[in-house]
Scaffold this active site. Structure first.
Site, PDB file in Angstrom:
ATOM      1  CG  PHE A 170      48.295  37.324  42.226  1.00  0.00           C
ATOM      2  CD1 PHE A 170      48.078  37.649  42.586  1.00  0.00           C
ATOM      3  CD2 PHE A 170      47.468  36.403  41.514  1.00  0.00           C
ATOM      4  CE1 PHE A 170      46.641  37.654  43.871  1.00  0.00           C
ATOM      5  CE2 PHE A 170      46.140  35.668  41.852  1.00  0.00           C
ATOM      6  CZ  PHE A 170      45.666  36.483  43.014  1.00  0.00           C
ATOM      7  CG  ASP A 187      51.000  29.794  40.246  1.00  0.00           C
ATOM      8  OD1 ASP A 187      49.754  29.212  39.369  1.00  0.00           O
ATOM      9  OD2 ASP A 187      50.225  30.933  40.792  1.00  0.00           O
ATOM     10  CE  LYS A 238      43.428  32.333  36.893  1.00  0.00           C
ATOM     11  NZ  LYS A 238      41.999  32.758  37.333  1.00  0.00           N
TER      12      LYS A 238
END
Length: 400
Positions: free
Chosen positions: A141, A225, A254
């Site tokens: 994802f 990522d 994040k």
């Protein structure tokens, strides 16, 4: 939601005003402090999801509050025609903590998806002649914007929006698949060190090191990522450090600003020369309010030893889960304070709901997995309360 007999006034307002892109909100949260939040009825919850690995310092941390307040009273936004001291400071800090060093460069944006969009364009810039393929992993994802979605290895998420940007190939997460795919036609390989949205699934042993060898051999970019795994969450500043690997680029978001929107693409070595003037940009990216907040949060993580705390507390949480001795627990996955519980039965939703009913916020990314990602600040008391409330949630499902 609309039409449901049990809708509260705020649920009805939400249902009639918000886009229907997500499910019904579980609660109306109105306040937070440390690792706890409270809803509109005054009920307390231990937040062991931290906004999905975002609130690295928990809620209302004095360092976070002070940084936003001071910078908002000084200079919040300019434009990308100008620079500001917090922007340069944060870029230099990211080069240091990622290991990108002197040859590194930083691009600022506002989210993880935007960081991966920038990385997608970076990969395209490494295309020449027959080097036209970008490789990503099945079940990975990387975000919901079109470029990031094309990298995401979940067909059900991509199909409603096809055709996707071309050239992306998805492979199984095996060293054999790597070796049969990475060749001179590949411009970049995208990987998550741990697939958080898939249920906290780590890469196989040796996968990232072999990926580094193959991409170097064939001139492809290794793009890691670290949107969910970065900023100390796994017990190292970045998860690739556990493997002793140096990537060509890393995407970060994040937990970097502890809840304030920010993202970045950090490049290493020759990858830093691929972007040239005018090829990418962001109006809000790197503004002084976001970068000052991120500097304060990263500074606190470093000075308070929270990377080390993530490693230590992660070990303790795994012991708590193991100590449940529950027939529902098949395996414990992840690193540091990104933990997945693999279940023997598809009851993750029941366990997550039961935890919430007992004052504990965790997450069920799929039917057979529980995700746990608390703030990096947790201590003995939070571990104790977590153990009590998690046990009640598991016991209730077994009793059913």
């Amino acid at each position: 939601m609309p039409g449901a007999e049990t809708d509260t006034p705020w649920q009805s307002r939400f249902g009639s005003s918000l886009m229907r892109t997500m499910g019904s909100p579980l609660r109306m949260l109105v306040r937070g402090e440390g690792a706890y939040v409270w809803d509109d009825e005054g009920t307390e919850y231990l937040d062991f999801l931290a906004g999905i690995a975002v609130n690295s310092l928990g809620h209302a941390h004095p360092v976070f509050v002070d940084a936003i307040s001071r910078q908002a009273a000084t200079l919040a936004h300019v434009s990308n025609y100008f620079s500001t001291p917090p922007q340069i400071e944060l870029a230099e800090r990211l080069k240091r903590i990622t290991g990108a060093g002197v040859g590194g460069r930083v691009y600022f944006c506002n989210s993880g998806a935007e960081a991966n969009e920038a990385a997608f364009k970076l990969a395209r810039l490494n295309s020449s002649g027959t080097r036209t393929k970008i490789v990503a992993l099945n079940n990975g994802f990387h975000g919901r914007t079109m470029g990031a979605l094309s990298l995401t290895g979940k067909p059900a998420m991509r199909e409603p929006f096809e055709p996707m940007p071309s050239g992306v190939v998805h492979i199984d997460t095996t060293i054999e698949a790597l070796e049969s795919t990475i060749d001179d036609s590949v411009s970049a390989l995208f990987v998550e060190p741990i697939k958080g949205e898939a249920g906290v699934l780590p890469l196989p042993e040796g996968f990232l090191r072999r990926a580094r060898e193959l991409t170097e051999q064939h001139g492809a970019l290794l793009i890691v990522d670290e949107i969910q795994t970065g900023v100390g969450r796994t017990g190292a500043w970045f998860s690739y450090m556990h493997d002793g690997v140096v990537p060509d680029a890393v995407t970060v978001a994040k937990g970097m600003a502890g809840g304030f929107p920010i993202g970045s693409l950090v490049t290493f070595g020759w990858a830093s020369d691929l972007f040239t003037r005018g090829q990418h940009g962001s109006t809000f990216g790197g503004n002084p309010l976001a970068t000052a907040t991120a500097n304060a949060v990263l500074g606190e993580i470093e000075s308070a030893g929270l990377v080390e705390n993530a490693a230590r507390r992660g070990t303790e949480l795994r012991a708590v889960i193991d100590g449940l001795e529950s027939p529902l627990v098949e395996e414990i996955r992840g690193q540091g304070l990104l933990i997945g519980i693999g279940l023997t039965e598809p009851v993750a939703g029941q366990i997550s709901d039961g935890a919430l009913a007992n004052g504990l916020i965790i997450n069920a990314p799929n039917d057979s997995s529980i995700r746990i990602a608390p703030p990096l600040i947790i201590g003995d008391d939070e571990v104790r309360v977590f153990a009590e409330r998690l046990r009640r949630a598991f016991d209730a499902v077994v009793a059913d």
